[in-house]
Design an enzyme around this catalytic site. Structure first.
Site, PDB file in Angstrom:
ATOM      1  N   TYR A   1       0.830  -1.210   0.000  1.00  0.00           N
ATOM      2  CA  TYR A   1       0.000   0.000   0.000  1.00  0.00           C
ATOM      3  C   TYR A   1       0.861   1.255   0.000  1.00  0.00           C
ATOM      4  CZ  TYR A   1      -4.044  -2.892   1.340  1.00  0.00           C
ATOM      5  OH  TYR A   1      -5.051  -3.828   1.392  1.00  0.00           O
TER       6      TYR A   1
ATOM      7  N   LEU B   1     -18.087  -1.803   0.447  1.00  0.00           N
ATOM      8  CA  LEU B   1     -18.919  -0.876  -0.330  1.00  0.00           C
ATOM      9  C   LEU B   1     -18.618  -0.962  -1.826  1.00  0.00           C
ATOM     10  CD1 LEU B   1     -19.039   2.335   1.924  1.00  0.00           C
ATOM     11  CD2 LEU B   1     -20.849   0.647   1.510  1.00  0.00           C
TER      12      LEU B   1
ATOM     13  N   GLY C   1     -23.895   4.676  -3.953  1.00  0.00           N
ATOM     14  CA  GLY C   1     -24.700   5.294  -5.001  1.00  0.00           C
ATOM     15  C   GLY C   1     -24.036   6.464  -5.691  1.00  0.00           C
ATOM     16  N   LYS C   2     -22.829   6.813  -5.289  1.00  0.00           N
ATOM     17  CA  LYS C   2     -22.209   8.040  -5.791  1.00  0.00           C
ATOM     18  C   LYS C   2     -21.763   7.954  -7.246  1.00  0.00           C
ATOM     19  CE  LYS C   2     -17.537   7.138  -3.913  1.00  0.00           C
ATOM     20  NZ  LYS C   2     -16.523   7.646  -2.951  1.00  0.00           N
TER      21      LYS C   2
ATOM     22  N   PHE D   1     -15.830  -0.579  -3.658  1.00  0.00           N
ATOM     23  CA  PHE D   1     -15.092   0.611  -4.121  1.00  0.00           C
ATOM     24  C   PHE D   1     -15.962   1.873  -4.058  1.00  0.00           C
ATOM     25  CE2 PHE D   1     -12.216  -2.009  -7.215  1.00  0.00           C
ATOM     26  CZ  PHE D   1     -11.602  -2.603  -6.123  1.00  0.00           C
ATOM     27  N   GLY D   2     -16.938   1.879  -3.163  1.00  0.00           N
ATOM     28  CA  GLY D   2     -17.796   3.056  -3.011  1.00  0.00           C
ATOM     29  C   GLY D   2     -19.037   3.037  -3.882  1.00  0.00           C
TER      30      GLY D   2
ATOM     31  N   LEU E   1     -21.627   1.112  -3.823  1.00  0.00           N
ATOM     32  CA  LEU E   1     -22.873   0.870  -3.100  1.00  0.00           C
ATOM     33  C   LEU E   1     -23.369   2.082  -2.319  1.00  0.00           C
ATOM     34  CD1 LEU E   1     -22.169  -2.800  -2.019  1.00  0.00           C
ATOM     35  CD2 LEU E   1     -24.023  -2.027  -3.511  1.00  0.00           C
TER      36      LEU E   1
ATOM     37  N   SER F   1     -13.479  -4.268   0.775  1.00  0.00           N
ATOM     38  CA  SER F   1     -14.355  -3.687  -0.256  1.00  0.00           C
ATOM     39  C   SER F   1     -15.830  -3.886   0.075  1.00  0.00           C
ATOM     40  CB  SER F   1     -14.054  -4.270  -1.639  1.00  0.00           C
ATOM     41  OG  SER F   1     -12.783  -3.891  -2.083  1.00  0.00           O
TER      42      SER F   1
END
Length: 349
Positions: free
Chosen positions: A53, A239, A246-247, A241-242, A244, A237
């Protein structure tokens, strides 16, 4: 905050863990410290990192995540308040696996594991880590979204027994407390467990695999192994990668967001993934829930999950994510989730 036992250990881990792969890329050192401060203040005690990372992995930034955690530990003196988890990279068989790490010397043998741990401990500024994980298998198998197992005859791999012997010796040396797997298969988990029992070596206590409403493939085989063998899932993960949240719906590309910045993060894109995401977001709104919290609360509720690793690049996201701990999904919401899952089962494995 709620806590659960990590595998067969006596460690109590927070249901929400702080994932840190944005530290050093999307987050500055000060931002990273702010996020850790808030999470720990809210009862989060598990901080997860990796030698590779931040993500996306690049030679210029490799190790920055652990350095930022290390500088936070030095500044706050809170080593005894947190459990540190990090990972050793695996073989660089794919270009995305980072051949820049030790010049590609990432096989799971003694030389490479000891070198990796030594460097991680230095960056973290500690003398031991609480959980040391194999980031991905030494052998070629299904991980990082790969489907359709392709067997390679006579592949040169490090035997699981050899890897376990190295890790066991590092536990006895006091540099590691417990060991875990990541991006592993049911066969792999079973082999690590049974080999350890047969040879009297340290037993894996966790498996860190992706798990979310768009990717529930963990349930197919690993969930049974996880429960029966007490190898808890550290879900990453959660969400997607985000997605979920909705963005990204309707083609939205929020400035600075991971999927906006890097094309490589396309795992949760696709027509069916978009349709499923829209339905999950609509379900949340129908019940007056935040979409992110609905998605996270579902992961939190699974019996095989020891801790849910959330990532956040700002405090607003972190506060929403942590709020999922107090959300209990009712039967109507759970039924709605299963109905959507039947329509679009695992659109993004």
């Amino acid at each position: 905050m709620q806590y659960r036992k990590l595998g067969k250990t006596d460690l109590d881990v927070s249901v929400i863990a702080l994932g840190t792969m944005t530290f050093g890329e999307q987050n500055t050192e000060q931002e990273a410290h702010t996020l850790i401060d808030y999470a720990v203040g809210e009862g989060v005690n598990l901080i997860d990192a990796a030698e590779s990372y931040p993500v996306p992995p690049r030679p210029e930034t490799q190790g920055q995540t652990e350095r930022f955690i290390g500088s936070w530990l030095k500044k706050t003196g809170k080593r005894n308040e947190v459990l540190l988890a990090t990972k050793v990279a695996g073989p660089s068989r794919l270009i995305t696996h980072g051949t820049h790490i030790r010049g590609g010397k990432t096989r799971h043998n003694r030389e490479n594991i000891e070198a990796a741990l030594h460097d991680s401990l230095q960056r973290l500024q500690v003398d031991h880590v609480d959980l040391y994980q194999l980031h991905w298998p030494d052998r070629s198998t299904n991980y990082f979204g790969q489907l359709g197992y392709q067997h390679i005859e006579d592949e040169d791999i490090i035997p699981i027994a050899e890897t376990l012997q190295v890790l066991d010796s590092l536990i006895k040396a006091g540099k590691i407390r417990h060991i875990g797997l990541s991006n592993e298969t049911p066969w792999g988990v079973s082999q690590f467990v049974h080999t350890a029992e047969k040879l009297g070596l340290a037993r894996v206590v966790s498996i860190q695999n992706p798990y979310n409403l768009l990717n529930r493939t963990f349930e197919i085989g690993n969930a049974e192994v996880s429960i029966r063998e007490d190898v808890g899932l550290l879900a990453y993960s959660p969400l997607a990668f985000g997605h979920l949240s909705g963005k990204y719906l309707n083609g939205a590309q929020p400035e600075g967001a991971r999927v906006t910045r890097w094309e490589r993060f396309g795992r949760y894109k696709g027509e069916n993934a978009e349709k499923a995401t829209q339905l999950y977001v609509d379900l949340a709104h129908q019940h007056g829930l935040d979409p992110s919290q609905l998605a996270l609360a579902y992961v939190n509720s699974r019996r095989f999950v020891s801790s849910n690793i959330i990532g956040a690049t700002n405090l607003d996201q972190l506060k929403i994510n942590l709020g999922s701990v107090d959300l209990v999904l009712n039967d109507e919401v759970l039924a709605g989730i299963e109905q959507i899952h039947k329509l679009y089962p695992n659109p993004s494995p």
